[in-house]
Design a protein around this motif. Sequence first.
Motif, short mmCIF file in Angstrom:
data_model
loop_
_atom_site.label_atom_id
_atom_site.label_comp_id
_atom_site.label_asym_id
_atom_site.label_seq_id
_atom_site.Cartn_x
_atom_site.Cartn_y
_atom_site.Cartn_z
N ALA A 1 7.64 -1.74 13.09
CA ALA A 1 6.62 -1.10 13.93
C ALA A 1 6.66 0.42 13.77
CB ALA A 1 6.80 -1.49 15.39
N MET A 2 7.86 0.99 13.72
CA MET A 2 7.96 2.44 13.58
C MET A 2 7.51 2.90 12.20
SD MET A 2 11.44 3.42 15.60
CE MET A 2 11.12 5.12 16.00
N GLY A 3 7.74 2.07 11.20
CA GLY A 3 7.46 2.50 9.83
C GLY A 3 6.13 2.07 9.28
N GLU A 4 5.34 1.29 10.04
CA GLU A 4 4.11 0.75 9.50
C GLU A 4 3.15 1.86 9.09
OE1 GLU A 4 3.28 -1.90 8.25
OE2 GLU A 4 1.21 -1.31 7.90
N PHE A 5 2.61 1.70 7.88
CA PHE A 5 1.79 2.77 7.30
C PHE A 5 0.38 2.29 6.96
CE2 PHE A 5 0.59 5.17 3.41
CZ PHE A 5 0.40 6.39 4.01
N GLY A 6 0.28 1.22 6.14
CA GLY A 6 -1.02 0.80 5.64
C GLY A 6 -2.01 0.45 6.74
N ALA A 7 -1.59 -0.42 7.66
CA ALA A 7 -2.50 -0.90 8.70
C ALA A 7 -2.90 0.25 9.62
CB ALA A 7 -1.82 -2.01 9.51
N PRO B 1 -1.25 -5.14 4.73
CA PRO B 1 -1.40 -4.28 5.91
C PRO B 1 -2.77 -3.60 5.96
CG PRO B 1 0.63 -3.75 4.73
CD PRO B 1 -0.05 -4.82 3.94
N VAL B 2 -3.30 -3.25 4.81
CA VAL B 2 -4.61 -2.60 4.78
C VAL B 2 -5.69 -3.55 5.34
CG1 VAL B 2 -6.41 -1.79 3.21
CG2 VAL B 2 -4.05 -1.05 2.89
N ILE B 3 -5.57 -4.83 4.98
CA ILE B 3 -6.55 -5.81 5.49
C ILE B 3 -6.35 -6.02 6.98
CG2 ILE B 3 -7.33 -8.20 5.27
CD1 ILE B 3 -6.67 -8.03 2.30
N ALA B 4 -5.10 -5.95 7.45
CA ALA B 4 -4.83 -6.04 8.89
C ALA B 4 -5.57 -4.93 9.63
CB ALA B 4 -3.33 -5.95 9.15
N TYR C 1 0.82 -1.21 0.00
CA TYR C 1 0.00 0.00 0.00
C TYR C 1 0.86 1.27 0.00
CZ TYR C 1 -3.25 3.54 1.70
OH TYR C 1 -3.99 4.67 1.83
N GLY C 2 1.68 1.42 1.05
CA GLY C 2 2.37 2.70 1.28
C GLY C 2 3.24 3.18 0.15
N SER C 3 4.03 2.27 -0.46
CA SER C 3 4.96 2.74 -1.47
C SER C 3 4.25 3.03 -2.79
CB SER C 3 6.08 1.72 -1.68
OG SER C 3 5.53 0.50 -2.08
N VAL C 4 3.01 2.55 -2.94
CA VAL C 4 2.33 2.69 -4.22
C VAL C 4 1.39 3.91 -4.26
CG1 VAL C 4 0.87 1.53 -5.92
CG2 VAL C 4 2.39 0.20 -4.49
N VAL C 5 0.69 4.18 -3.15
CA VAL C 5 -0.40 5.16 -3.22
C VAL C 5 0.05 6.56 -3.61
CG1 VAL C 5 -2.16 4.12 -1.81
CG2 VAL C 5 -0.30 5.35 -0.71
N PHE C 6 1.31 6.91 -3.33
CA PHE C 6 1.74 8.26 -3.70
C PHE C 6 2.02 8.35 -5.20
CE2 PHE C 6 2.83 7.75 0.75
CZ PHE C 6 2.28 8.89 1.30
N ILE C 7 2.71 7.33 -5.73
CA ILE C 7 3.14 7.39 -7.13
C ILE C 7 2.01 7.01 -8.10
CG2 ILE C 7 4.05 5.03 -7.40
CD1 ILE C 7 6.51 6.28 -8.75
#
Lengths: 277, 261
Positions: free
Chosen positions: B195-201, B95-98, A213-219
């Motif tokens: 843990a520090m970098g988690e974004f999607g979830a 992570p989004v599903i999490a 998710y994270g690396s894709v949504v911006f680009i």
Amino acid sequence: MARARTPRSILPGFGISLGFTVAYLGLIVLVPLSAAFLRAAGMSLHDFVAAVTSPRVVAAYRLSFGASFAAGLVNMAFGLVVAWVLVRYSFPGKRLIDALVDLPFALPTAVAGIALTSLYSPGGWVGRFLEPMGLRVAFTWTGVFVALTFIGLPFVVRTVQPVLQDLEPEIEEAASTLGASRMQVVTRVLLPELAPSLLTGFALAFARALGEYGSVVFISGNMPMKTEIVPFLIITKLEQYDYGGATAIAVVMLVSSFILLLFINLLQKWSRRSHAI
Amino acid sequence: MLLTAVALLFLAFFLVLPLAAVFIQAFEKGAGYFLKSVLEPDALSAIRLTLLTVAIVVPANVVFGVAAAWAIAKFSFRGKSILTTLIDLPFAVSPVIAGLVYVLVFGAQGWFGPWLIAHNVRIIFAVPGIVLATAFVTFPFVARELIPLMQAQGTDEECSAVALGANGWQTFWRVTLPNIRWGLFYGVILCNARAMGEFGAVSVVSGHIRGETNTMPLHVEVLYNDYNIVAAFAVASLLALLALATLAIRTAIEWRTEGSA
């Protein structure tokens, strides 16, 4: 492992450690995951099918599966080259580069996302050279592909590297002395040996890319029907309070990942067997 | 030579360039602006929340990882391979599903939603949700490092200790822990980085309330979407530093274990 005949261990703590493990696993992982399946099971079949086959969702599957597959293929080719170079050649800075290969695992995905977007946007360091050639990366299919290639980069390298390390150069030398050309050595000797690990690496990269998710949504720019990946669509549905729709798509993705996981386990068994010989 | 060049170019393009982009753009408006960006109240609150989350999640996953590895590596029981597969499950889940599954359990429309609202407890769009989603995503890291390590070490040393009269805790602290300390340390480092970098979830469960439920990666997103690019990269560079430190520690541990082997 003859379980039935193993004598009772004299070590303490079996009950409490297993009990805690199962309880924590259940609370953090299994119960929440089952919530998705139960919620989807509560939907009527018609609603479920409608939710997972609407044109916008199908467009997102096509993008997610297609770009993940393409990125996996590129990583399979370049991952093999990188692993080969790291195992067989020596050059200054090799250890540093070896360590750097894991960067996509360690770098938070949002950081990778904004860095790639700024590089490939029309005015960016790379984008400004591609733009005159008519090649747009940011906010197109190609952008999604670039981000997924970044995120999947370590997998093939890390699965192929140990196998290559165990492979003795003597086998290739033997093939060469017996009259095989360099190309024949690669296709007849090396690739069959490396096939299970290459496929495992590909499958791992593909599985990771599907959920990324994270690396894709911006680009990607997230344009419906065009550059919208499945995880983004799930979040969009949630923000519209369409919990059923979000859950239905999530269940399709979960089942896909579980099938992939099964496939990866089979691949690993295969590679272990071919190494036992 | 050609192959080396191809490999290095590929890595330079995909790894070095993005990394360089983060640090160079973080300092585009000078060190003063960088400091201002990482020290403003919203950034500080994001850093605090990230540290708080890590302080809860990492110890919890360490206790779990050690317990799971102890049970799986030191004993044999039915269903062991299923348990091992289930522990790895979070790696196969987006992570989004999490994040989504916790919304289904604790959200307003979820299983416990009405009860939580009646008792005025907030989990989703609040810190507990962020902690739970992070715990899910980082769940396997410590267990995964320890299980193969402890399996390889077997049970001989622990059995001798018990036979000589040590109790369970003494055996663990004096025999097992010294044997697994580097693997455990490495698992903690990986778990911490993720843990520090988690974004999607976290993005799904946080609600993006500035100064309240924004973690560092979410704060980066907010700044970036506000076109405050330099400030976004300033905060992002802190996370990139964490990633580099993680890789450095990992390499150091590898050298150490290679040296002793």
